[in-house]
Design a protein around this motif. Structure first.
Motif, PDB file in Angstrom:
ATOM      1  N   HIS A  14      38.523  33.058  37.342  1.00 55.63           N
ATOM      2  CA  HIS A  14      37.997  34.423  37.427  1.00 55.63           C
ATOM      3  C   HIS A  14      36.840  34.624  36.447  1.00 55.63           C
ATOM      4  O   HIS A  14      35.827  35.251  36.790  1.00 55.63           O
ATOM      5  CB  HIS A  14      39.102  35.433  37.145  1.00 55.63           C
ATOM      6  CG  HIS A  14      40.066  35.607  38.279  1.00 55.63           C
ATOM      7  ND1 HIS A  14      39.661  35.878  39.569  1.00 55.63           N
ATOM      8  CD2 HIS A  14      41.431  35.547  38.324  1.00 55.63           C
ATOM      9  CE1 HIS A  14      40.727  35.981  40.358  1.00 55.63           C
ATOM     10  NE2 HIS A  14      41.801  35.786  39.623  1.00 55.63           N
ATOM     11  N   ARG A  17      33.449  33.121  37.677  1.00 51.29           N
ATOM     12  CA  ARG A  17      32.699  33.744  38.769  1.00 51.29           C
ATOM     13  C   ARG A  17      31.508  34.541  38.253  1.00 51.29           C
ATOM     14  O   ARG A  17      30.494  34.664  38.929  1.00 51.29           O
ATOM     15  CB  ARG A  17      33.616  34.671  39.570  1.00 51.29           C
ATOM     16  CG  ARG A  17      34.688  33.965  40.383  1.00 51.29           C
ATOM     17  CD  ARG A  17      35.512  34.960  41.160  1.00 51.29           C
ATOM     18  NE  ARG A  17      36.028  36.009  40.288  1.00 51.29           N
ATOM     19  CZ  ARG A  17      36.622  37.109  40.724  1.00 51.29           C
ATOM     20  NH1 ARG A  17      36.741  37.331  42.021  1.00 51.29           N
ATOM     21  NH2 ARG A  17      37.079  38.018  39.871  1.00 51.29           N
ATOM     22  N   ASP A  18      31.654  35.120  37.069  1.00 47.61           N
ATOM     23  CA  ASP A  18      30.609  35.989  36.529  1.00 47.61           C
ATOM     24  C   ASP A  18      29.869  35.368  35.353  1.00 47.61           C
ATOM     25  O   ASP A  18      29.051  36.030  34.721  1.00 47.61           O
ATOM     26  CB  ASP A  18      31.219  37.326  36.082  1.00 47.61           C
ATOM     27  CG  ASP A  18      31.932  38.038  37.226  1.00 47.61           C
ATOM     28  OD1 ASP A  18      31.398  38.042  38.342  1.00 47.61           O
ATOM     29  OD2 ASP A  18      33.029  38.585  36.991  1.00 47.61           O
ATOM     30  N   ALA A  19      30.151  34.108  35.059  1.00 46.99           N
ATOM     31  CA  ALA A  19      29.540  33.483  33.879  1.00 46.99           C
ATOM     32  C   ALA A  19      28.677  32.301  34.294  1.00 46.99           C
ATOM     33  O   ALA A  19      28.901  31.672  35.323  1.00 46.99           O
ATOM     34  CB  ALA A  19      30.627  33.023  32.917  1.00 46.99           C
ATOM     35  N   LYS A  20      27.674  32.034  33.464  1.00 48.03           N
ATOM     36  CA  LYS A  20      26.853  30.848  33.655  1.00 48.03           C
ATOM     37  C   LYS A  20      27.198  29.851  32.554  1.00 48.03           C
ATOM     38  O   LYS A  20      27.272  30.210  31.387  1.00 48.03           O
ATOM     39  CB  LYS A  20      25.373  31.215  33.585  1.00 48.03           C
ATOM     40  CG  LYS A  20      24.897  32.104  34.734  1.00 48.03           C
ATOM     41  CD  LYS A  20      23.408  32.400  34.619  1.00 48.03           C
ATOM     42  CE  LYS A  20      22.936  33.288  35.776  1.00 48.03           C
ATOM     43  NZ  LYS A  20      21.492  33.604  35.662  1.00 48.03           N
ATOM     44  N   LYS A 160      36.832  46.926  42.463  1.00 47.20           N
ATOM     45  CA  LYS A 160      36.499  45.968  41.415  1.00 47.20           C
ATOM     46  C   LYS A 160      37.547  46.015  40.325  1.00 47.20           C
ATOM     47  O   LYS A 160      37.919  45.000  39.738  1.00 47.20           O
ATOM     48  CB  LYS A 160      35.116  46.287  40.851  1.00 47.20           C
ATOM     49  CG  LYS A 160      34.603  45.291  39.824  1.00 47.20           C
ATOM     50  CD  LYS A 160      33.188  45.649  39.390  1.00 47.20           C
ATOM     51  CE  LYS A 160      32.648  44.649  38.375  1.00 47.20           C
ATOM     52  NZ  LYS A 160      31.268  45.027  37.935  1.00 47.20           N
ATOM     53  N   ASN A 211      33.238  50.913  40.444  1.00 49.74           N
ATOM     54  CA  ASN A 211      34.432  50.072  40.630  1.00 49.74           C
ATOM     55  C   ASN A 211      34.977  50.156  42.045  1.00 49.74           C
ATOM     56  O   ASN A 211      36.082  49.690  42.304  1.00 49.74           O
ATOM     57  CB  ASN A 211      35.520  50.474  39.629  1.00 49.74           C
ATOM     58  CG  ASN A 211      35.312  49.858  38.275  1.00 49.74           C
ATOM     59  OD1 ASN A 211      35.518  48.660  38.089  1.00 49.74           O
ATOM     60  ND2 ASN A 211      34.867  50.652  37.305  1.00 49.74           N
ATOM     61  N   TYR A 213      34.129  49.262  46.052  1.00 48.82           N
ATOM     62  CA  TYR A 213      33.269  48.518  46.971  1.00 48.82           C
ATOM     63  C   TYR A 213      33.256  49.181  48.354  1.00 48.82           C
ATOM     64  O   TYR A 213      34.305  49.640  48.849  1.00 48.82           O
ATOM     65  CB  TYR A 213      33.768  47.086  47.155  1.00 48.82           C
ATOM     66  CG  TYR A 213      33.497  46.174  45.974  1.00 48.82           C
ATOM     67  CD1 TYR A 213      32.194  45.868  45.585  1.00 48.82           C
ATOM     68  CD2 TYR A 213      34.547  45.609  45.270  1.00 48.82           C
ATOM     69  CE1 TYR A 213      31.947  45.020  44.520  1.00 48.82           C
ATOM     70  CE2 TYR A 213      34.310  44.756  44.192  1.00 48.82           C
ATOM     71  CZ  TYR A 213      33.013  44.473  43.831  1.00 48.82           C
ATOM     72  OH  TYR A 213      32.766  43.632  42.764  1.00 48.82           O
TER      73      TYR A 213
END
Length: 217
Positions: A14, A17-20, A160, A211, A213
């Motif tokens: 998880h 998904r939002d990190a590089k 979200k 939050n 969608y």
């Protein structure tokens, strides 16, 4: 695999998904509510099993085997959430904690039969995609309600933030999956939004709109 190991894989998935790049031990520790030193010990165990790639001071990433294992746990979690809502009359704000326990069931046959029993669903009660048995996740065209302009419409397709407090807040507003929402106006002072839900007119905060969608119509 222990319950704790599965939870770590799921948390790293998880976060990824939002990190590089690699996921820091501090970020994992925050999600798991534990110390960074404990995270490092667990990461090393998972690395020894070929499920995580780890470099000291850089962080961790899932290997392909680790990613598939994490997705399998998420698949079970979301299938159980749907089963609890559709077949056992749980509300969507009640199912997370129960599914957290059921997701660690080891029987592949049970999960495949559960999937078939539910007629191979694609989303859970919160609108999150349910991976198939091969780990594939169906992409969906969804945007945050906050991004819609005045006059635009969308169908609620997910959240979200799946916390109990937020889901109960949506219940009080009678906002749920499948409901059509029309943006009537935005307040410049605090970015709150006036929307129409069916025949009802309500105001929601910027936090709520960021939050929720929707699929644009």
């Amino acid at each position: 695999m222990t319950l704790s190991e599965e939870n770590y894989l799921k948390a790293i998935y998880h976060l990824g998904r939002d990190a590089k790049g690699a996921i820091s031990t501090n970020a994992i520790a925050e999600v798991m509510a534990t110390k960074a030193s404990s995270v490092t010990d667990m990461i090393k165990k998972l690395a020894d099993k070929g499920l995580v790639k780890y470099k000291r001071y850089q962080g961790a990433n899932l290997t392909e085997d680790g990613r598939l294992y994490a997705i399998s746990v998420i698949r079970k979690h979301r299938l159980w959430e749907l089963f609890l809502v559709e077949k056992l009359n749980f509300s969507w704000d009640e199912v997370h904690d129960v599914a957290e326990q059921l997701e660690h069931v080891k029987s592949d046959k049970l999960i495949e039969e559960l999937d078939a029993f539910l007629d191979f669903p694609s989303v859970d009660p919160h609108g999150d995609p349910i991976p198939d048995k091969d780990g594939n996740i169906q992409a969906s065209a969804k945007v945050l309600l906050a991004t819609l302009k005045t006059g635009e419409k969308g169908v609620c397709v997910g959240v979200k933030n799946s916390s109990r407090a937020f889901l109960q807040y949506l219940d009080r507003l009678e906002v749920s999956l499948g409901k059509e929402l029309t943006v009537l106006g935005k307040e410049p002072f605090d970015n709150s939004i006036a929307i129409r839900v069916g025949d009802t007119f309500i105001h929601i905060s910027s936090l709520a709109a960021n939050n929720l969608y929707v699929k644009k119509l």
